[in-house]
Design a protein around this motif. Structure first.
Motif, PDB file in Angstrom:
ATOM      1  N   ILE A  24     -53.537  78.135 -55.360  1.00 22.52           N
ATOM      2  CA  ILE A  24     -52.758  77.211 -54.417  1.00 22.52           C
ATOM      3  C   ILE A  24     -53.461  75.765 -54.561  1.00 22.52           C
ATOM      4  CG2 ILE A  24     -51.987  76.707 -52.162  1.00 22.52           C
ATOM      5  CD1 ILE A  24     -51.671  79.825 -51.731  1.00 22.52           C
ATOM      6  N   THR A  25     -52.464  74.874 -54.941  1.00 25.60           N
ATOM      7  CA  THR A  25     -53.032  73.439 -54.936  1.00 25.60           C
ATOM      8  C   THR A  25     -53.020  72.745 -53.404  1.00 25.60           C
ATOM      9  OG1 THR A  25     -52.422  73.161 -57.015  1.00 25.60           O
ATOM     10  CG2 THR A  25     -52.910  71.131 -55.671  1.00 25.60           C
ATOM     11  N   VAL A  26     -54.296  72.495 -52.853  1.00 25.22           N
ATOM     12  CA  VAL A  26     -54.577  71.843 -51.591  1.00 25.22           C
ATOM     13  C   VAL A  26     -54.206  70.412 -51.606  1.00 25.22           C
ATOM     14  CG1 VAL A  26     -55.642  71.567 -49.546  1.00 25.22           C
ATOM     15  CG2 VAL A  26     -55.887  73.911 -50.974  1.00 25.22           C
ATOM     16  N   ALA A  27     -53.287  69.769 -50.947  1.00 21.34           N
ATOM     17  CA  ALA A  27     -53.251  68.385 -50.782  1.00 21.34           C
ATOM     18  C   ALA A  27     -52.992  67.975 -49.485  1.00 21.34           C
ATOM     19  CB  ALA A  27     -51.899  67.914 -51.708  1.00 21.34           C
ATOM     20  N   LEU A  28     -52.870  66.756 -49.134  1.00 19.98           N
ATOM     21  CA  LEU A  28     -52.532  66.404 -47.705  1.00 19.98           C
ATOM     22  C   LEU A  28     -51.037  66.784 -47.319  1.00 19.98           C
ATOM     23  CD1 LEU A  28     -54.013  62.813 -47.569  1.00 19.98           C
ATOM     24  CD2 LEU A  28     -55.033  64.973 -46.668  1.00 19.98           C
ATOM     25  N   ASP A  29     -50.062  66.728 -48.173  1.00 23.67           N
ATOM     26  CA  ASP A  29     -48.969  67.158 -47.372  1.00 23.67           C
ATOM     27  C   ASP A  29     -48.584  68.429 -47.713  1.00 23.67           C
ATOM     28  OD1 ASP A  29     -48.776  67.158 -50.187  1.00 23.67           O
ATOM     29  OD2 ASP A  29     -46.921  65.993 -50.374  1.00 23.67           O
ATOM     30  N   THR A  30     -49.540  69.478 -47.948  1.00 26.56           N
ATOM     31  CA  THR A  30     -49.208  70.785 -48.141  1.00 26.56           C
ATOM     32  C   THR A  30     -49.123  71.385 -46.752  1.00 26.56           C
ATOM     33  OG1 THR A  30     -50.793  70.876 -50.166  1.00 26.56           O
ATOM     34  CG2 THR A  30     -50.236  73.013 -48.938  1.00 26.56           C
ATOM     35  N   PRO A  31     -47.928  72.160 -46.485  1.00 22.27           N
ATOM     36  CA  PRO A  31     -47.863  72.995 -45.223  1.00 22.27           C
ATOM     37  C   PRO A  31     -48.912  74.188 -44.993  1.00 22.27           C
ATOM     38  CG  PRO A  31     -45.482  72.722 -46.389  1.00 22.27           C
ATOM     39  CD  PRO A  31     -46.804  72.236 -47.214  1.00 22.27           C
ATOM     40  N   ILE A  32     -49.425  74.354 -43.958  1.00 27.03           N
ATOM     41  CA  ILE A  32     -50.067  75.320 -43.839  1.00 27.03           C
ATOM     42  C   ILE A  32     -49.723  76.620 -43.858  1.00 27.03           C
ATOM     43  CG2 ILE A  32     -51.922  76.571 -41.867  1.00 27.03           C
ATOM     44  CD1 ILE A  32     -52.023  73.328 -40.862  1.00 27.03           C
TER      45      ILE A  32
END
Length: 88
Positions: A24-32
């Motif tokens: 899974i790619t983690v970015a600032l706009d990624t939902p938790i």
């Protein structure tokens, strides 16, 4: 990217790797939750504990329920702006 953002993203990536979700790619706009990081309640509790260990407090423990990675970053950014010490 700030040091704070990098620290939070690395912490979340570490949790995902331990949860067999390293792809899974983690970015600032990624939902938790859901289609984002897909954290369940136990993983969310673990994230809360990891954040508290790293920064001395966490948004979940303060009664907030962040929906995205950016909301977690904003919690610590605003704590830093208010004069509270948040190690990066």
């Amino acid at each position: 990217m700030t040091d704070l953002q990098g620290s939070i993203l690395a912490l979340i990536q570490s949790l995902l790797e331990r949860s067999d979700k390293a792809d899974i790619t983690v970015a600032l706009d990624t939902p938790i939750h859901g289609d984002g990081l897909g954290l369940d309640s136990l993983e969310t509790a673990e994230l809360s504990a990891m954040l508290e260990d790293e920064f001395g407090t966490d948004p979940f423990g303060e009664g907030l329920m962040p929906e995205t990675v950016a909301e977690i970053v904003a919690f610590y950014s605003s704590a830093g702006e208010s004069g509270a010490s948040v190690p990066a």
